[in-house]
Design an enzyme around this catalytic site. Structure first.
Site, PDB file in Angstrom:
ATOM      1  CD  GLN A   1     -12.303  93.867 -24.584  1.00 21.67           C
ATOM      2  OE1 GLN A   1     -12.000  92.676 -24.565  1.00 21.67           O
ATOM      3  NE2 GLN A   1     -11.467  94.779 -25.023  1.00 21.67           N
TER       4      GLN A   1
ATOM      5  CG  HIS B   1     -11.975  88.176 -22.104  1.00 21.80           C
ATOM      6  ND1 HIS B   1     -11.576  87.754 -23.360  1.00 21.80           N
ATOM      7  CD2 HIS B   1     -11.317  89.352 -21.890  1.00 21.80           C
ATOM      8  CE1 HIS B   1     -10.726  88.636 -23.877  1.00 21.80           C
ATOM      9  NE2 HIS B   1     -10.563  89.624 -22.999  1.00 21.80           N
TER      10      HIS B   1
ATOM     11  CG  ASN C   1      -8.369  86.697 -22.402  1.00 22.13           C
ATOM     12  OD1 ASN C   1      -7.747  86.353 -23.403  1.00 22.13           O
ATOM     13  ND2 ASN C   1      -8.337  87.945 -21.942  1.00 22.13           N
ATOM     14  CD  GLU C   2      -4.322  88.886 -22.464  1.00 14.75           C
ATOM     15  OE1 GLU C   2      -4.339  89.869 -21.706  1.00 14.75           O
ATOM     16  OE2 GLU C   2      -4.054  88.964 -23.666  1.00 14.75           O
TER      17      GLU C   2
END
Ligand code: BGC
Length: 428
Positions: free
Chosen positions: A21, A111, A155-156
């Site tokens: 990101q 991630h 992550n998630e």
């Protein structure tokens, strides 16, 4: 800070990003992806070249912690390959600069992105990804163990697996493959256990390492009390995205692999005739506002739920918690400041009632590449001008507000009349 809420002295006040990101110059499954607004991640915020400046911005913000990802695809060119030295050195330099600035890193190992050789071999559906990940983690942890004690393996996993195999949002954009969703979660949970062993064995010169996942917690509920079908869908979503995932990672003996649980909390999704009433699910923001659904540019806000989820997860698993992500995307900075204030009040309430929460990481340090949505969702404490090729950063009012909190090491008091209603929702 007048009227401040007191938090424990060693509480981490941080911010967070992820490599795809913000870094730019990545070669993973996102490199050729074009988002809904036409954006791509090939340059992003150019954090890859600008990390030193971004650490200075963090100093200005007064944060004492930074949740950052390390991009696997940069470091390993093939299964079981040695780590790429210059790329590793770059991360080492970043970690050293953080240390010099008094900022504690929490390192995220996965991630939402994979090296191309993992993707072409079937990604997380392929059980061979588990030993490949373990090998990568072994090498990485051995290189960084003196500099890092807080490790966030995944992550998630629920967001990754659902957008990849159920909802068609992430490459390779599959839909309704429930079996693939479950398999991905199970493989990630197995990889988490192996990574945890590796991290424990490696140790960390000074401190005992801390290991955990970041679980996205979304509440699900029906928009109308009596819509049985929406109740049903909320129940199924709660089971698939919350209960099943927590059970796979923390159920029975697997709980011992984690020393903490990270919670990414954005709020609530309510369904109306099977449609999710959130902008991220395609609902029209003006219509939502007319219906009294309070959203940022992504999700319905539900500050009251934060206290509930923290208390329940703490009671259920008995692990220390970190809020590994919370933030809001909106052009309305007053809205974002109120949102932060309300969530910190809830967090404070939970801490005061004995829940062991050790830190809060605001999502995000920078406006950045928001996956399917590109650059249209602005979560940054720092605004980034993506129309200017120099990608200048600028402090936002939310950033200034958060700076006050970080410097005082305290949350701000929220206005008494929290506008957010209580909903019928599935609780943990
Ligand atoms: C993810 C971030 C994302 C944020 C806002 C979280 O689900 O970890 O990568 O940018 O939510 O949508």
């Amino acid at each position: 800070m007048s009227g401040a809420l007191k938090f424990p002295d060693n509480f981490l006040w941080g911010t967070a990003t992820s490599p795809t990101q913000v870094e730019g110059h990545v070669a993973n499954e996102w490199t050729d992806y074009i988002a809904a607004d036409g954006g791509h991640c090939r340059v992003a915020c150019n954090h890859y070249h600008r990390y030193a400046e971004d650490v200075e911005w963090m100093t200005q913000l007064g944060v004492n912690a930074y949740r950052m990802g390390i991009e696997w695809s940069r470091l390993q060119a093939a299964p079981f390959a040695p780590l790429n030295r210059p790329e590793l050195e770059r991360y080492v330099d970043l970690l050293d600069r953080l240390k010099a600035a008094g900022i504690t890193p929490m390192v995220v190992l996965h991630h939402f992105s994979n090296p191309p050789w993992i993707t072409s071999a079937g990604g997380w559906l392929n059980p061979a990804t588990i030993p490949a990940f373990e090998d990568y983690v072994t090498k990485l942890v051995s290189a960084l163990k003196e500099r890092v004690y807080l490790w966030n393996t995944f992550n998630e996993p629920d967001t990754y697996a659902s957008l990849t195999y159920l909802l068609g949002g992430f490459p390779p954009f599959h839909k309704w493959r429930l079996w693939s969703y479950r398999k991905t979660i199970r493989h990630m949970a197995a990889a988490h256990v192996r990574a945890s062993d590796v991290i424990r064995q490696a140790g960390n010169g000074g401190r005992t390492p801390e290991i955990g996942i970041a679980k996205n917690w979304t509440f699900f509920g029906p928009f109308r009390k009596h819509a049985v079908w929406d109740h049903l869908l909320a129940g199924i979503s709660h089971h698939a995205f919350n209960r099943f995932v927590l059970h796979e990672f923390l159920g029975g003996p697997r709980r011992a692999a984690s020393t903490f649980l990270g919670v990414n909390y954005y709020g609530l999704t309510r369904f109306k005739n099977f449609e999710p009433m959130v902008p991220a699910g395609g609902a029209n923001p003006e219509r939502l506002a007319q219906l009294g659904v309070v959203c940022d540019d992504m999700f319905e806000r539900h500050p009251g739920g934060l206290g509930t989820v923290l208390r329940n997860l703490h009671r259920q698993y008995g692990l220390p918690l970190y809020i590994t992500e919370h933030g809001a995307a909106s052009a309305d900075e007053d809205f974002r400041i109120l949102d932060l204030t309300e969530h910190l009040r809830e967090l404070h309430g939970a801490v005061n009632s004995g829940v062991d929460v050790r830190g809060f990481f605001y999502w995000s340090l920078l406006d950045n590449f928001e996956w399917q949505f590109g650059y249209s969702k602005r979560f940054g404490l720092l605004e980034v001008d993506f129309n200017d090729e120099n990608l200048p950063r600028k402090m936002t009012r939310v950033g200034e507000f958060y700076r006050g909190i970080c410097r005082a090491r305290a949350g701000a008091v929220a206005p008494e009349d929290s506008s957010v209603p209580v909903h019928r929702i599935c609780i943990p």
